[in-house]
Design a protein around this motif. Sequence first.
Motif, short mmCIF file in Angstrom:
data_model
loop_
_atom_site.label_atom_id
_atom_site.label_comp_id
_atom_site.label_asym_id
_atom_site.label_seq_id
_atom_site.Cartn_x
_atom_site.Cartn_y
_atom_site.Cartn_z
N VAL A 153 -5.97 2.04 -3.58
CA VAL A 153 -5.24 1.76 -2.34
C VAL A 153 -6.16 1.93 -1.13
O VAL A 153 -6.15 1.11 -0.21
CB VAL A 153 -4.02 2.70 -2.21
N HIS B 180 1.15 4.07 -3.02
CA HIS B 180 0.90 5.49 -2.75
C HIS B 180 2.10 6.34 -3.16
O HIS B 180 1.95 7.39 -3.79
CB HIS B 180 0.60 5.69 -1.26
N ALA C 143 0.83 -1.21 0.00
CA ALA C 143 0.00 0.00 0.00
C ALA C 143 0.87 1.26 0.00
O ALA C 143 0.62 2.21 -0.76
CB ALA C 143 -0.92 0.00 1.22
N THR D 160 -7.15 -1.08 1.45
CA THR D 160 -6.84 -0.92 2.87
C THR D 160 -8.09 -1.09 3.72
O THR D 160 -8.06 -1.76 4.76
CB THR D 160 -6.22 0.47 3.12
#
Length: 289
Positions: free
Chosen positions: A192, A162, A158, A196
């Motif tokens: 993302v 990002h 993740a 998450t």
Amino acid sequence: MRIGDLVELTRAPAAFSIPGDAWSGVAHAGPGASRRQWLMPVASTCLYWSGMAFNDWCDRRVDAEERPERPIPSGRVSPGAALGVAAGLGATGLGLAALVGGRSALAVGAPLALMVVAYDALAKDAAVGPLTMASTRGLDVLLGAHASPATAWQPALAMTAHTAGLTWLSRGEVHGTRPEVAAAVTAGTLTVAAATAHAAWHDPAATRATRVAGVGLSGAYAVVVGRAQARAAQQPTAEAARSATRTGIGGFSLLQGAWLARRGRLLAAATVVGAGPAYRALSRRWSPT
């Protein structure tokens, strides 16, 4: 060298985005993680500051034309001093990583330092530049889980994704970005965030409170970061790209907080999220234009 010049050279306020990387790794390392591992962000911060100083040393000739107000081209910091700061901080970071985590931490920290150098010296303007930079944040997460890095692959991925989008968009900070670049980065941010939130909600070890916190922080990350990036897609100016980049750096805290909350580390999540406003306030004072 004045303190203010050193702060600007190392982009010191951006270090507020660092602790959550290693802490996310520690949280996912399981009960076998030692208490000393929670000190790993000190090593990470030194490596980050080293990379920022080395970046300015590598860019000193370009900055002389495009950003003459920066510490080296303005004459406030000599090239030799900047390189010395970079080397000293890098060595300190690796030494602290070894002190906190031993050989297994050094086995992750050394490639991390190497990728920082490779990005600044070789890959920044290459097609692989965003992925090279992104790998440093993923490795930073794994540094926290150095004894069992495979357990932290999700937050590492993740943070890598990002950072890749953030770096790609930041290439438009001087001359502006392209609408399709900003749109693709926005889509990546939303992906993302969704991944998450899904991981937080479906974690069998999570409580209802940690699930809600993880999903909530994922949503906040999507709104805060995604909105700034979508604005850059609509108006792909240099100022919009810079604004989205600053927001993206601050957005690390929300993403890291979501992964920490997933593992029940609510106090650590609150600490990391609270660092976001501190970064934004200090960056307005110290960050170069």
